[in-house]
Design a protein around this motif. Structure first.
Motif, PDB file in Angstrom:
ATOM      1  N   ASP A  13       0.827  -1.205   0.000  1.00  0.00           N
ATOM      2  CA  ASP A  13       0.000   0.000   0.000  1.00  0.00           C
ATOM      3  C   ASP A  13       0.864   1.260   0.000  1.00  0.00           C
ATOM      4  OD1 ASP A  13      -2.326  -1.458  -0.060  1.00  0.00           O
ATOM      5  OD2 ASP A  13      -2.732  -1.272   2.092  1.00  0.00           O
ATOM      6  N   LYS A  14       1.955   1.256   0.767  1.00  0.00           N
ATOM      7  CA  LYS A  14       2.854   2.409   0.789  1.00  0.00           C
ATOM      8  C   LYS A  14       3.528   2.610  -0.566  1.00  0.00           C
ATOM      9  CE  LYS A  14       3.746   2.688   5.701  1.00  0.00           C
ATOM     10  NZ  LYS A  14       3.101   3.950   5.946  1.00  0.00           N
ATOM     11  N   ILE A  15       3.936   1.518  -1.197  1.00  0.00           N
ATOM     12  CA  ILE A  15       4.540   1.619  -2.532  1.00  0.00           C
ATOM     13  C   ILE A  15       3.534   2.187  -3.519  1.00  0.00           C
ATOM     14  CG2 ILE A  15       5.395   0.272  -4.494  1.00  0.00           C
ATOM     15  CD1 ILE A  15       6.703  -1.612  -2.378  1.00  0.00           C
ATOM     16  N   LYS A  16       2.322   1.632  -3.537  1.00  0.00           N
ATOM     17  CA  LYS A  16       1.291   2.086  -4.477  1.00  0.00           C
ATOM     18  C   LYS A  16       0.905   3.537  -4.229  1.00  0.00           C
ATOM     19  CE  LYS A  16      -0.696  -2.528  -4.959  1.00  0.00           C
ATOM     20  NZ  LYS A  16      -1.827  -3.384  -4.599  1.00  0.00           N
ATOM     21  N   GLY A  17       0.898   3.950  -2.955  1.00  0.00           N
ATOM     22  CA  GLY A  17       0.524   5.317  -2.627  1.00  0.00           C
ATOM     23  C   GLY A  17       1.600   6.334  -2.941  1.00  0.00           C
ATOM     24  N   ASN A  18       2.853   5.922  -2.937  1.00  0.00           N
ATOM     25  CA  ASN A  18       3.960   6.859  -3.131  1.00  0.00           C
ATOM     26  C   ASN A  18       4.621   6.771  -4.502  1.00  0.00           C
ATOM     27  OD1 ASN A  18       4.002   8.126  -0.498  1.00  0.00           O
ATOM     28  ND2 ASN A  18       4.615   6.132   0.276  1.00  0.00           N
ATOM     29  N   ARG A  23       3.157  -0.217 -11.667  1.00  0.00           N
ATOM     30  CA  ARG A  23       1.896  -0.790 -12.142  1.00  0.00           C
ATOM     31  C   ARG A  23       1.581  -2.151 -11.546  1.00  0.00           C
ATOM     32  NH1 ARG A  23       1.221   0.046 -18.327  1.00  0.00           N
ATOM     33  NH2 ARG A  23      -0.860  -0.536 -17.680  1.00  0.00           N
ATOM     34  N   HIS A  24       2.577  -2.767 -10.877  1.00  0.00           N
ATOM     35  CA  HIS A  24       2.350  -4.101 -10.315  1.00  0.00           C
ATOM     36  C   HIS A  24       3.225  -4.282  -9.077  1.00  0.00           C
ATOM     37  CE1 HIS A  24       1.220  -8.366 -10.506  1.00  0.00           C
ATOM     38  NE2 HIS A  24       2.465  -8.624 -10.152  1.00  0.00           N
ATOM     39  N   VAL A  25       2.612  -4.715  -7.979  1.00  0.00           N
ATOM     40  CA  VAL A  25       3.335  -5.050  -6.748  1.00  0.00           C
ATOM     41  C   VAL A  25       2.906  -6.453  -6.354  1.00  0.00           C
ATOM     42  CG1 VAL A  25       3.753  -4.442  -4.325  1.00  0.00           C
ATOM     43  CG2 VAL A  25       3.365  -2.623  -6.010  1.00  0.00           C
ATOM     44  N   ASP A  26       3.901  -7.305  -6.039  1.00  0.00           N
ATOM     45  CA  ASP A  26       3.573  -8.696  -5.734  1.00  0.00           C
ATOM     46  C   ASP A  26       4.659  -9.273  -4.836  1.00  0.00           C
ATOM     47  OD1 ASP A  26       2.299 -11.143  -5.772  1.00  0.00           O
ATOM     48  OD2 ASP A  26       2.516 -11.456  -7.926  1.00  0.00           O
ATOM     49  N   PRO A  40       1.177 -13.122 -16.724  1.00  0.00           N
ATOM     50  CA  PRO A  40       1.775 -11.857 -17.150  1.00  0.00           C
ATOM     51  C   PRO A  40       1.520 -10.756 -16.124  1.00  0.00           C
ATOM     52  CG  PRO A  40      -0.087 -12.459 -18.549  1.00  0.00           C
ATOM     53  CD  PRO A  40       0.105 -13.573 -17.578  1.00  0.00           C
ATOM     54  N   PHE A  41       2.461  -9.823 -16.035  1.00  0.00           N
ATOM     55  CA  PHE A  41       2.285  -8.684 -15.132  1.00  0.00           C
ATOM     56  C   PHE A  41       2.750  -7.423 -15.834  1.00  0.00           C
ATOM     57  CE2 PHE A  41       6.288 -10.816 -14.163  1.00  0.00           C
ATOM     58  CZ  PHE A  41       7.213  -9.789 -14.282  1.00  0.00           C
ATOM     59  N   ASP A  42       2.106  -6.310 -15.476  1.00  0.00           N
ATOM     60  CA  ASP A  42       2.467  -5.016 -16.041  1.00  0.00           C
ATOM     61  C   ASP A  42       3.777  -4.534 -15.450  1.00  0.00           C
ATOM     62  OD1 ASP A  42       0.163  -4.921 -17.569  1.00  0.00           O
ATOM     63  OD2 ASP A  42      -0.983  -3.864 -16.039  1.00  0.00           O
ATOM     64  N   ILE A  46       7.273  -4.073  -8.886  1.00  0.00           N
ATOM     65  CA  ILE A  46       8.100  -4.271  -7.693  1.00  0.00           C
ATOM     66  C   ILE A  46       7.676  -5.586  -7.062  1.00  0.00           C
ATOM     67  CG2 ILE A  46       8.636  -3.467  -5.365  1.00  0.00           C
ATOM     68  CD1 ILE A  46       8.400  -0.631  -6.352  1.00  0.00           C
ATOM     69  N   PHE A  47       8.651  -6.432  -6.776  1.00  0.00           N
ATOM     70  CA  PHE A  47       8.403  -7.696  -6.093  1.00  0.00           C
ATOM     71  C   PHE A  47       9.052  -7.632  -4.724  1.00  0.00           C
ATOM     72  CE2 PHE A  47       8.238  -8.646 -10.597  1.00  0.00           C
ATOM     73  CZ  PHE A  47       7.016  -9.287 -10.682  1.00  0.00           C
ATOM     74  N   ILE A  48       8.311  -8.039  -3.705  1.00  0.00           N
ATOM     75  CA  ILE A  48       8.771  -7.957  -2.325  1.00  0.00           C
ATOM     76  C   ILE A  48       8.972  -9.368  -1.795  1.00  0.00           C
ATOM     77  CG2 ILE A  48       8.224  -7.140   0.001  1.00  0.00           C
ATOM     78  CD1 ILE A  48       6.261  -5.154  -1.404  1.00  0.00           C
TER      79      ILE A  48
END
Length: 72
Positions: A13-18, A23-26, A40-42, A46-48
């Motif tokens: 959420d912090k990544i998406k908000g800032n 386009r993709h966090v997983d 497929p991913f856009d 960022i992968f965590i």
């Protein structure tokens, strides 16, 4: 650790908000090494990943965790 899900959601959420350009966090599951087999991913993406260094039981249902956060 029982609450990795909540930690992941908070970081995502912090990544998406800032970083609106992301386009993709997983969670990291070595997706980029198996692009033909993965969904497929856009991009940019960022992968965590979480890697525990040490976990100590502090008492009933309490653990102290030292971990590394790996962003790829």
């Amino acid at each position: 650790m029982q609450y990795w899900t909540e930690l992941y959601k908070e970081i995502a959420d912090k990544i998406k908000g800032n970083l609106q350009e992301v386009r993709h966090v997983d969670l990291w599951h070595d997706q980029v090494s198996f692009l033909a087999e993965e969904l497929p991913f856009d991009t940019p993406a960022i992968f965590i990943g979480f890697s525990t260094v040490n976990i100590d039981d502090m008492g009933t249902l309490v653990q102290e965790c030292v971990y590394n956060i790996i962003e790829k």
